[in-house]
Write an enzyme that holds these catalytic residues in place. Structure first.
Site: not given
Ligand code: NAD
Length: 392
Positions: A224, A269-270, A234, A139, A111
């Protein structure tokens, strides 16, 4: 074992070792074929290195500049009838290719938010690299456990008012309206704790305190912005508040001596973006338009271009606010005008003509090593793949 995809909700619970290896190899081959200067980082720490933008950053640094890379991942090995995660297979493959090419590549699995993993990472840097000259912070996590055991869970909600717009159900490829409810103050705070800049600052402070980072090092975290249709969800939503905090952290880290940047990347796309309402429909329309204009990029093209044309190219290229804009092609007027038009018309009946659903699904399956050219998916493979540096 013959491994087939098993999709549950937004994730695939299986991953294909050979497919992931072929995908990493294709990314390496892409970077090898690009022009790049010798002037770049040589000792790179990538936090969140096993998938998406982090993996692409690691591959770009290693194969553009011959950089030694240390990756922090949080992945699971295979056990019994369960395959490993795709991040595990990607990392095993990357280490194998890097070793064959004479490049240092080691990995810490655990972690990244924890003090223990920061200490373990710094110990390895001191032992093997001395100091790092570049830190990529990539991350994307659903939760963060603090040292006192408190767990913060991030949410993908609006701030203030609810927002209704179109979304796609990827199970049956239908378009319908979705209403995203506003996050509570507590939920916003938790999202900022998980996806904001606090942990990035802790990493840089820990590296500095241990004298494990060069004075002229550069550090980059990803964000983003996107077009207006996605803003309530977002940029102006709970995740946007966390990204504002990440941006503020970049300023603080820079003021304290290490050059820190936010790179605003393209929507792709992830594993993480698949979970955001509204965004996957936008992405599948965007893919269609960007492919038609021949300006589509995946994570590896984005990260290779970021290193070579935005950061390590003389003076770092940013916008007026100091952000690196890898969304430059996505946000071009002609692209967004077409996306908007298709967005206003799209419905379940015209998905084939208005969106690149095939491209979306293809990219989704590829994240888990499926649908990669040249891989025999009927072959019996051993899912128990080792990450070499974790065996030492
Ligand atoms: P991803 O899910 O592909 O990758 C996230 C990585 O973080 C994985 O390697 C995962 O294993 C790792 N990780 C998660 N929790 C961890 C933990 N506790 N410890 C160690 N590693 C951990 O996501 P991505 O889309 O590549 O996102 C990376 C960054 O890029 C995020 O900040 C995201 O907001 C940003 N970004 C993504 C997009 C997009 O469209 N995908 C666009 C712009 C910016």
């Amino acid at each position: 074992m013959i491994v087939k995809p098993k999709v549950r909700g937004f994730i695939c619970t299986t991953a294909h070792a050979e497919g992931c290896k072929a995908s990493v190899k294709a990314q390496i081959d892409y970077v090898k074929a690009q022009p790049h200067s010798e002037r770049g980082p040589k000792k790179v720490l990538v936090v969140g290195a096993s998938m998406g933008y982090g993996l692409a950053s690691r591959i770009s640094a290693a194969y553009s500049y011959g950089a030694a890379t240390l990756g922090v991942i949080f992945d699971r090995a295979a056990s019994g009838s369960r395959t490993a995660t795709s991040g595990w297979y990607n990392t095993a493959a990357f280490e194998e290719f890097a070793a064959a090419d004479g490049l240092y590549a080691k990995t810490i699995n655990g972690d990244a938010y924890s003090k223990e993993i920061k200490e373990k990472t710094i110990e390895l840097i001191k032992k093997d690299m001395g100091k790092v000259d570049c830190v990529i912070y990539s991350l994307a996590a659903p939760r963060r456990t603090m040292e006192d055991g408190t767990v913060y869970t991030s949410v993908l909600k609006t701030v203030g008012e609810s927002y209704t717009n179109k979304t796609i159900n990827l199970k049956d490829n239908t378009v319908s309206n979705i209403t995203v409810e506003p996050a509570t103050e507590e939920e916003i705070e938790a999202t900022v704790r998980v996806m904001g800049g606090d942990d990035w600052k802790l990493w840089i402070e820990a590296l500095k305190a241990a004298d494990a980072i060069e004075d002229d090092a550069v550090t980059v975290a990803y964000s983003y912005i996107g077009p207006e249709i996605t803003h309530p969800m977002y940029a102006d939503g709970s995740i946007g508040k966390a990204k504002d905090d990440l941006f503020a952290a970049s300023k603080e880290i820079t003021e304290k001596g290490i050059r820190a940047y936010i790179s605003v990347n393209k929507a792709l796309v992830t594993q993480s973006s698949a979970a955001i309402p509204i965004v996957p429909l936008y992405i599948s329309i965007l893919y269609k338009v960007m492919k038609a204009h021949n300006v589509h990029e995946g994570c590896i093209e984005q990260m290779c271009r970021m290193f070579n044309e935005k950061i390590f190219c003389g003076e770092t290229k940013t916008d007026d606010t100091g952000r690196i804009r890898m969304d430059d092609l996505e946000m071009q007027d002609e692209i967004q005008t077409e996306v908007n038009k298709l967005w206003s018309e799209i419905s379940s009946d015209n998905l084939d003509t208005h969106a690149d659903l095939e491209g979306y699904h293809q990219d989704f399956y590829r994240l888990f090593g499926f649908g990669i050219d040249g891989v025999d998916y009927d072959a019996d493979i051993d899912p128990d793949v080792r990450i070499p540096s974790l065996e030492q």
